[in-house]
Design a protein around this motif. Structure first.
Motif, mmCIF file in Angstrom:
data_model
loop_
_atom_site.group_PDB
_atom_site.id
_atom_site.type_symbol
_atom_site.label_atom_id
_atom_site.label_comp_id
_atom_site.label_asym_id
_atom_site.label_seq_id
_atom_site.Cartn_x
_atom_site.Cartn_y
_atom_site.Cartn_z
ATOM 1 N N ASP A 70 0.836 -1.211 0.000
ATOM 2 C CA ASP A 70 0.000 0.000 0.000
ATOM 3 C C ASP A 70 0.866 1.254 0.000
ATOM 4 O O ASP A 70 0.595 2.224 -0.714
ATOM 5 C CB ASP A 70 -0.857 0.065 1.282
ATOM 6 C CG ASP A 70 -2.039 -0.882 1.275
ATOM 7 O OD1 ASP A 70 -2.189 -1.659 0.323
ATOM 8 O OD2 ASP A 70 -2.806 -0.824 2.256
ATOM 9 N N GLY A 71 1.889 1.250 0.856
ATOM 10 C CA GLY A 71 2.747 2.429 0.998
ATOM 11 C C GLY A 71 3.458 2.742 -0.313
ATOM 12 O O GLY A 71 3.521 3.902 -0.743
ATOM 13 N N ALA A 72 3.978 1.702 -0.968
ATOM 14 C CA ALA A 72 4.676 1.897 -2.246
ATOM 15 C C ALA A 72 3.710 2.449 -3.294
ATOM 16 O O ALA A 72 4.021 3.397 -4.029
ATOM 17 C CB ALA A 72 5.265 0.563 -2.711
ATOM 18 N N THR A 73 2.508 1.871 -3.357
ATOM 19 C CA THR A 73 1.516 2.312 -4.342
ATOM 20 C C THR A 73 1.095 3.763 -4.069
ATOM 21 O O THR A 73 0.993 4.578 -4.990
ATOM 22 C CB THR A 73 0.274 1.397 -4.281
ATOM 23 O OG1 THR A 73 0.708 0.049 -4.456
ATOM 24 C CG2 THR A 73 -0.735 1.739 -5.351
ATOM 25 N N ALA A 74 0.860 4.072 -2.799
ATOM 26 C CA ALA A 74 0.431 5.437 -2.451
ATOM 27 C C ALA A 74 1.508 6.449 -2.830
ATOM 28 O O ALA A 74 1.201 7.534 -3.345
ATOM 29 C CB ALA A 74 0.121 5.514 -0.955
ATOM 30 N N ALA A 75 2.774 6.106 -2.584
ATOM 31 C CA ALA A 75 3.863 7.033 -2.917
ATOM 32 C C ALA A 75 3.943 7.237 -4.431
ATOM 33 O O ALA A 75 4.167 8.354 -4.910
ATOM 34 C CB ALA A 75 5.185 6.495 -2.384
ATOM 35 N N PHE A 76 3.729 6.164 -5.175
ATOM 36 C CA PHE A 76 3.761 6.260 -6.645
ATOM 37 C C PHE A 76 2.626 7.166 -7.144
ATOM 38 O O PHE A 76 2.809 8.035 -8.003
ATOM 39 C CB PHE A 76 3.638 4.846 -7.235
ATOM 40 C CG PHE A 76 3.578 4.808 -8.729
ATOM 41 C CD1 PHE A 76 4.681 5.156 -9.496
ATOM 42 C CD2 PHE A 76 2.411 4.428 -9.384
ATOM 43 C CE1 PHE A 76 4.624 5.125 -10.885
ATOM 44 C CE2 PHE A 76 2.352 4.392 -10.777
ATOM 45 C CZ PHE A 76 3.465 4.740 -11.525
ATOM 46 N N THR A 77 1.440 6.970 -6.579
ATOM 47 C CA THR A 77 0.294 7.803 -6.966
ATOM 48 C C THR A 77 0.548 9.263 -6.574
ATOM 49 O O THR A 77 0.230 10.189 -7.329
ATOM 50 C CB THR A 77 -0.997 7.285 -6.293
ATOM 51 O OG1 THR A 77 -1.140 5.891 -6.584
ATOM 52 C CG2 THR A 77 -2.228 8.020 -6.789
ATOM 53 N N ALA A 78 1.132 9.466 -5.378
ATOM 54 C CA ALA A 78 1.431 10.828 -4.924
ATOM 55 C C ALA A 78 2.435 11.484 -5.869
ATOM 56 O O ALA A 78 2.303 12.669 -6.211
ATOM 57 C CB ALA A 78 1.993 10.793 -3.503
ATOM 58 N N TYR A 79 3.415 10.722 -6.320
ATOM 59 C CA TYR A 79 4.424 11.257 -7.246
ATOM 60 C C TYR A 79 3.756 11.748 -8.532
ATOM 61 O O TYR A 79 4.010 12.850 -9.009
ATOM 62 C CB TYR A 79 5.466 10.171 -7.550
ATOM 63 C CG TYR A 79 6.434 10.579 -8.625
ATOM 64 C CD1 TYR A 79 7.515 11.401 -8.332
ATOM 65 C CD2 TYR A 79 6.241 10.181 -9.941
ATOM 66 C CE1 TYR A 79 8.395 11.814 -9.330
ATOM 67 C CE2 TYR A 79 7.111 10.580 -10.943
ATOM 68 C CZ TYR A 79 8.186 11.395 -10.627
ATOM 69 O OH TYR A 79 9.038 11.801 -11.610
ATOM 70 N N ARG A 80 2.878 10.912 -9.075
ATOM 71 C CA ARG A 80 2.212 11.279 -10.337
ATOM 72 C C ARG A 80 1.315 12.513 -10.138
ATOM 73 O O ARG A 80 1.168 13.337 -11.032
ATOM 74 C CB ARG A 80 1.396 10.105 -10.873
ATOM 75 C CG ARG A 80 2.304 8.954 -11.275
ATOM 76 C CD ARG A 80 1.771 8.186 -12.425
ATOM 77 N NE ARG A 80 0.458 7.634 -12.122
ATOM 78 C CZ ARG A 80 -0.114 6.659 -12.804
ATOM 79 N NH1 ARG A 80 0.520 6.124 -13.819
ATOM 80 N NH2 ARG A 80 -1.294 6.210 -12.473
ATOM 81 N N TYR A 81 0.735 12.621 -8.964
ATOM 82 C CA TYR A 81 -0.132 13.770 -8.669
ATOM 83 C C TYR A 81 0.703 15.050 -8.523
ATOM 84 O O TYR A 81 0.396 16.089 -9.115
ATOM 85 C CB TYR A 81 -0.932 13.497 -7.389
ATOM 86 C CG TYR A 81 -1.758 14.661 -6.947
ATOM 87 C CD1 TYR A 81 -2.867 15.086 -7.684
ATOM 88 C CD2 TYR A 81 -1.417 15.369 -5.790
ATOM 89 C CE1 TYR A 81 -3.622 16.181 -7.278
ATOM 90 C CE2 TYR A 81 -2.167 16.466 -5.374
ATOM 91 C CZ TYR A 81 -3.260 16.857 -6.128
ATOM 92 O OH TYR A 81 -4.003 17.938 -5.738
ATOM 93 N N VAL A 82 1.784 14.975 -7.737
ATOM 94 C CA VAL A 82 2.598 16.168 -7.464
ATOM 95 C C VAL A 82 3.351 16.615 -8.718
ATOM 96 O O VAL A 82 3.383 17.800 -9.053
ATOM 97 C CB VAL A 82 3.590 15.889 -6.298
ATOM 98 C CG1 VAL A 82 4.618 17.009 -6.159
ATOM 99 C CG2 VAL A 82 2.831 15.696 -4.987
#
Ligand code: NAP
Length: 306
Positions: free
Chosen positions: A289-301
């Protein structure tokens, strides 16, 4: 006010993995934790199902995660988070009277053990009533203790307590355990564990500390007193999402619904680990979950993608 690309609230396995992946993606990342890093895994004596690692103590595994996260540049701040707010497309997190802001936020606050709500539980909390076998088990060398619950936590911690206690009574309200079969088999085969199935704990009695438990046998309707100086309660988890109320959608039990990218119903706000709605709460799934959330956050930011 200090500004970050990403703030992660909670430094359990989900938060540490998110910090690692976000740091490695060069997001300016702050991971905030009110207690010691590692979450519930850090007070778990032994983990045997984290792939590729084999038997390892919770503190050792989470310490390694923290060191690895630090190597990739995510920062850890210790202090109790007392406020989370979303305004004008940004997130504001208050800790120690200081407010910090970020463009994306990952909620990884985990869970706490649920309380039973019987007389004596609050009165004797910390004086014989415990929710942490790793912390309090060593106080009961050569004494008899009780564990309440029939899930993975209760059975795993009952097994752990046999290292110290002369006998462990496992009090469970049904005849079948909810825990995985391998734990049930170990518990039933253990010489120092007596299963009191179809029993419920009605009250906890004592003077300066716990002296005895009042138990009801659901099959015979008889009550009995069990003299023990300690009782460990593991009857499930509740999410530590109080600060998210009014900020993001929560389910009836307070868990955060997400999609498969860990997105919540608020742009830029993600959830990871035990505090989100999910079927399997394990270190391995928290890390994913943490890895996926960070990846999604990266694409958002970086790309504004949501
Ligand atoms: P859980 O799986 O929800 O089990 C809670 C247990 O407490 C159940 O046996 C339940 O009885 C009992 N219970 C609930 N409310 C009660 C009440 N009011 N009075 C008496 N008994 C009550 O919780 P958990 O064991 O804390 O596990 C939580 C999650 O963490 C699970 O997903 C679990 O798999 C995971 N976990 C995994 C491991 C591992 O893999 N080694 C270790 C720890 C936790 P009923 O069965 O009758 O409902």
């Amino acid at each position: 006010m200090e500004a970050y690309d990403l703030i992660v609230v909670g430094a359990g396995p989900a938060g540490l993995a998110a910090g690692l992946y976000a740091g490695r993606s060069r997001l300016n990342t702050l991971v905030m934790e009110s207690m010691m890093p590692g979450g519930q895994a850090a007070v778990t004596d032994a983990l045997e199902n984290y792939p590729g690692v084999g038997l390892i103590s919770g503190p050792e595994l989470t310490q390694r995660m923290l060191e690895q996260m630090n190597e990739f540049g995510a920062e850890l701040a210790t202090g109790e988070v007392t406020g989370i707010d979303a305004r004008d497309g940004e997130f504001f997190v208050v800790a120690g009277g200081e407010e910090r802001r970020s463009r994306a936020l990952i909620a990884a606050m985990g869970t706490r053990y649920r309380r039973l709500g019987v007389p004596g539980e609050n009165e004797f909390a910390g004086r014989g009533v415990s929710y942490c076998a790793t912390c309090d088990g060593p106080f009961y060398k050569e004494q008899e203790v009780a564990v309440v619950g029939g899930g993975d936590s209760a059975l795993q911690e009952a097994l752990f307590l046999t290292r110290f206690a002369s006998k462990v009574y496992l009090i469970h309200r049904r005849d079948e355990f909810r825990a995985v079969p391998v734990l049930g088999e170990r518990v039933r085969a253990h010489d120092s564990i007596e299963c009191l199935c179809s029993h419920v704990l009605k009250s906890i009695k004592g003077e300066s500390g716990v002296d005895s438990l009042e138990l009801l046998n659901k099959k015979t309707d008889e009550t009995r007193e069990l003299a023990v100086p300690g009782v460990f309660i593991f009857i499930g988890l509740e999410p530590r999402t109080d600060l998210l109320r009014g900020v993001v959608e929560l389910d009836e039990a307070g868990f955060v619904p997400t999609d498969q990218d860990m997105k919540t119903n608020v742009r830029g706000l993600l959830a990871a680990g035990d505090c989100r709605v999910k079927a399997l709460r394990q270190v391995s799934t928290a890390v994913g979950d943490g890895a996926t959330a960070a990846f999604t956050a990266y694409r958002y930011v970086e790309e504004g993608e949501w």
